[in-house]
Design a protein around this motif. Structure first.
Motif, PDB file in Angstrom:
ATOM      1  N   THR A  32       0.828  -1.198   0.000  1.00  0.00           N
ATOM      2  CA  THR A  32       0.000   0.000   0.000  1.00  0.00           C
ATOM      3  C   THR A  32       0.871   1.259   0.000  1.00  0.00           C
ATOM      4  OG1 THR A  32      -0.079   0.189   2.407  1.00  0.00           O
ATOM      5  CG2 THR A  32      -1.715  -1.260   1.349  1.00  0.00           C
ATOM      6  N   LEU A  33       0.227   2.388  -0.296  1.00  0.00           N
ATOM      7  CA  LEU A  33       0.937   3.662  -0.230  1.00  0.00           C
ATOM      8  C   LEU A  33       1.360   3.958   1.201  1.00  0.00           C
ATOM      9  CD1 LEU A  33       1.978   6.081  -1.783  1.00  0.00           C
ATOM     10  CD2 LEU A  33      -0.281   7.139  -1.597  1.00  0.00           C
ATOM     11  N   TYR A  48       0.573  11.318   0.642  1.00  0.00           N
ATOM     12  CA  TYR A  48      -0.648  11.613  -0.111  1.00  0.00           C
ATOM     13  C   TYR A  48      -0.638  13.025  -0.702  1.00  0.00           C
ATOM     14  CZ  TYR A  48      -2.899   7.217   1.022  1.00  0.00           C
ATOM     15  OH  TYR A  48      -3.210   5.881   1.090  1.00  0.00           O
ATOM     16  N   ASN A  53      -2.669   8.625  -4.858  1.00  0.00           N
ATOM     17  CA  ASN A  53      -2.907   7.210  -4.579  1.00  0.00           C
ATOM     18  C   ASN A  53      -1.732   6.407  -5.154  1.00  0.00           C
ATOM     19  OD1 ASN A  53      -3.456   7.045  -7.444  1.00  0.00           O
ATOM     20  ND2 ASN A  53      -5.532   7.763  -6.980  1.00  0.00           N
ATOM     21  N   LYS A  54      -1.774   5.104  -4.939  1.00  0.00           N
ATOM     22  CA  LYS A  54      -0.662   4.276  -5.413  1.00  0.00           C
ATOM     23  C   LYS A  54      -0.599   4.251  -6.929  1.00  0.00           C
ATOM     24  CE  LYS A  54      -0.507  -0.279  -5.265  1.00  0.00           C
ATOM     25  NZ  LYS A  54      -0.416  -1.686  -4.807  1.00  0.00           N
ATOM     26  N   GLN A  55      -1.748   4.339  -7.583  1.00  0.00           N
ATOM     27  CA  GLN A  55      -1.760   4.362  -9.048  1.00  0.00           C
ATOM     28  C   GLN A  55      -0.932   5.528  -9.581  1.00  0.00           C
ATOM     29  OE1 GLN A  55      -5.671   4.310 -10.878  1.00  0.00           O
ATOM     30  NE2 GLN A  55      -4.912   5.396 -12.683  1.00  0.00           N
TER      31      GLN A  55
END
Length: 217
Positions: A32-33, A48, A53-55
């Motif tokens: 996860t981020l 953040y 986001n992670k994308q």
């Protein structure tokens, strides 16, 4: 003060990207981020602010990798000897694909939007096609080799690398050499039984794992 903040933001961005490469290599791309932020030693809120986001973070990693890959291809094209250029491109692109950027895993992950993955085809495929065509014109490779053959070679070597990395991480290079010996033109050629795919069908084949299955269970 503003300049200091910009430098801090840039440094945090690089720390996050470096941490993502580390974790993608050691734990896969499903971390996860939050995990990435902790590994980078920055606050989750900071992460953040840099990436929504992670994308978005993965897209940044992909962009960096594509910049490198394009540089390798252009350098290979500038090499007068097309065979030397082709081998040099394969060496460097495979190092990138299997290295800490995890390019292969990133591109196949469904978190990336399709247009981001298509960018790889748009930017790299024409350069690779030009490199292969140059090698054919010079008589360095057999005349029926296409750029899609190189792409599928890399996919095959990725599978070998994934299965053998814990035992012998460089085993894929054995099969790279077998392939290179097989496409050289200075030998008796056996006709190939199947025609190479064009760029569109190659892209469809390479990204099929990203498309959801519509089969009924």
């Amino acid at each position: 003060m503003a300049q200091t903040l910009r430098k801090d933001a840039a440094a945090n961005r690089e720390r996050l990207l470096h941490a993502a490469r580390d974790l993608f290599t050691s734990h896969g791309v499903d971390v996860t981020l939050n995990d990435i932020a902790h590994h980078a030693g920055v606050g989750v809120g900071t992460a953040y602010r840099r990436f929504a986001n992670k994308q978005e973070l993965m897209a940044a990693l992909l962009e960096d990798a594509l910049d490198e890959l394009e540089g390798f291809a252009r350098r290979a094209l500038s090499e007068p000897d097309a065979w030397v250029g082709l081998v040099d491109f394969l060496d460097h692109s495979l190092d990138l694909q299997f290295g800490d950027s995890g390019l292969n895993a990133i591109m196949s992950h469904p978190a990336l939007a399709d247009d981001q993955v298509r960018e790889a085809q748009t930017r790299i495929a024409p350069l690779l096609e030009e490199l292969v065509a140059k090698a054919r014109r010079q008589g360095a490779i057999r005349p029926d080799v296409e750029q899609s053959d190189i792409i599928f070679l890399q996919a095959g070597l990725a599978s070998i690398r994934n299965r053998s990395a814990d035992v012998e991480p460089d085993l894929y290079r054995r099969y790279l050499q077998i392939f290179l010996d097989g496409i050289r033109a200075d030998r008796t050629l056996t006709p190939l039984p199947v025609t190479a795919l064009d760029a569109t069908r190659t892209h469809a084949a390479m990204t099929q794992s990203r498309r959801p299955s519509h089969r009924r269970g």
